[in-house]
Scaffold this motif. Structure first.
Motif, PDB file in Angstrom:
ATOM      1  N   LEU A  53      27.560-117.456  49.673  1.00  0.00           N
ATOM      2  CA  LEU A  53      26.694-117.029  50.771  1.00  0.00           C
ATOM      3  C   LEU A  53      26.800-115.523  51.018  1.00  0.00           C
ATOM      4  O   LEU A  53      25.796-114.868  51.304  1.00  0.00           O
ATOM      5  CB  LEU A  53      27.035-117.797  52.042  1.00  0.00           C
ATOM      6  CG  LEU A  53      26.605-119.258  52.062  1.00  0.00           C
ATOM      7  CD1 LEU A  53      27.154-119.939  53.308  1.00  0.00           C
ATOM      8  CD2 LEU A  53      25.102-119.385  52.001  1.00  0.00           C
ATOM      9  N   CYS A  54      28.000-114.992  50.896  1.00  0.00           N
ATOM     10  CA  CYS A  54      28.177-113.545  51.064  1.00  0.00           C
ATOM     11  C   CYS A  54      27.453-112.771  49.968  1.00  0.00           C
ATOM     12  O   CYS A  54      26.824-111.740  50.230  1.00  0.00           O
ATOM     13  CB  CYS A  54      29.663-113.190  51.057  1.00  0.00           C
ATOM     14  SG  CYS A  54      30.543-113.731  52.514  1.00  0.00           S
ATOM     15  N   VAL A  55      27.523-113.260  48.748  1.00  0.00           N
ATOM     16  CA  VAL A  55      26.837-112.597  47.632  1.00  0.00           C
ATOM     17  C   VAL A  55      25.331-112.646  47.840  1.00  0.00           C
ATOM     18  O   VAL A  55      24.634-111.642  47.637  1.00  0.00           O
ATOM     19  CB  VAL A  55      27.250-113.231  46.289  1.00  0.00           C
ATOM     20  CG1 VAL A  55      26.360-112.760  45.161  1.00  0.00           C
ATOM     21  CG2 VAL A  55      28.698-112.917  45.985  1.00  0.00           C
ATOM     22  N   VAL A  56      24.799-113.789  48.258  1.00  0.00           N
ATOM     23  CA  VAL A  56      23.352-113.902  48.511  1.00  0.00           C
ATOM     24  C   VAL A  56      22.935-112.948  49.626  1.00  0.00           C
ATOM     25  O   VAL A  56      21.911-112.266  49.528  1.00  0.00           O
ATOM     26  CB  VAL A  56      22.989-115.368  48.856  1.00  0.00           C
ATOM     27  CG1 VAL A  56      21.584-115.462  49.417  1.00  0.00           C
ATOM     28  CG2 VAL A  56      23.139-116.245  47.630  1.00  0.00           C
ATOM     29  N   TYR A  57      23.743-112.875  50.674  1.00  0.00           N
ATOM     30  CA  TYR A  57      23.437-111.967  51.783  1.00  0.00           C
ATOM     31  C   TYR A  57      23.382-110.519  51.302  1.00  0.00           C
ATOM     32  O   TYR A  57      22.443-109.783  51.620  1.00  0.00           O
ATOM     33  CB  TYR A  57      24.484-112.124  52.889  1.00  0.00           C
ATOM     34  CG  TYR A  57      24.352-111.108  53.990  1.00  0.00           C
ATOM     35  CD1 TYR A  57      23.380-111.244  54.966  1.00  0.00           C
ATOM     36  CD2 TYR A  57      25.211-110.010  54.067  1.00  0.00           C
ATOM     37  CE1 TYR A  57      23.247-110.318  55.983  1.00  0.00           C
ATOM     38  CE2 TYR A  57      25.084-109.078  55.073  1.00  0.00           C
ATOM     39  CZ  TYR A  57      24.112-109.232  56.028  1.00  0.00           C
ATOM     40  OH  TYR A  57      23.978-108.311  57.025  1.00  0.00           O
ATOM     41  N   LEU A  58      24.371-110.119  50.518  1.00  0.00           N
ATOM     42  CA  LEU A  58      24.399-108.729  50.042  1.00  0.00           C
ATOM     43  C   LEU A  58      23.275-108.434  49.062  1.00  0.00           C
ATOM     44  O   LEU A  58      22.696-107.345  49.081  1.00  0.00           O
ATOM     45  CB  LEU A  58      25.752-108.431  49.399  1.00  0.00           C
ATOM     46  CG  LEU A  58      26.922-108.354  50.370  1.00  0.00           C
ATOM     47  CD1 LEU A  58      28.229-108.188  49.606  1.00  0.00           C
ATOM     48  CD2 LEU A  58      26.732-107.202  51.339  1.00  0.00           C
TER      49      LEU A  58
END
Length: 77
Positions: A53-58
């Motif tokens: 989720l953090c990677v998708v957000y970034l």
């Protein structure tokens, strides 16, 4: 090598849980190690999902210029 592993397996219940090896049978030891394995698998999956989720957000923020935080924060109010 095999002898050393057998000695470690015999000493594991006493070392980890403070239980005398004669009171805990092989099935009990297998259940404890099985429960620990399931727990660590669940924790690993949760951490992996949060990382994804953090990677998708970034990626969305840097590649498309859309800040998802403005849409996410009202969900927690």
């Amino acid at each position: 090598m095999l002898h050393a592993l057998c000695q470690l397996a015999d000493a594991a219940p006493h070392t980890i849980f403070g239980i005398d090896p004669s009171t805990l049978g092989g099935g009990g030891l297998a259940a404890v190690f099985g429960a620990a394995l399931v727990f660590f698998r669940v924790v690993r999956k949760v951490i992996g999902a949060l990382f994804m989720l953090c990677v998708v957000y970034l990626v969305v923020k840097t590649a498309f210029g859309v800040d998802l935080a403005q849409y996410i924060t009202p969900l927690f109010k």
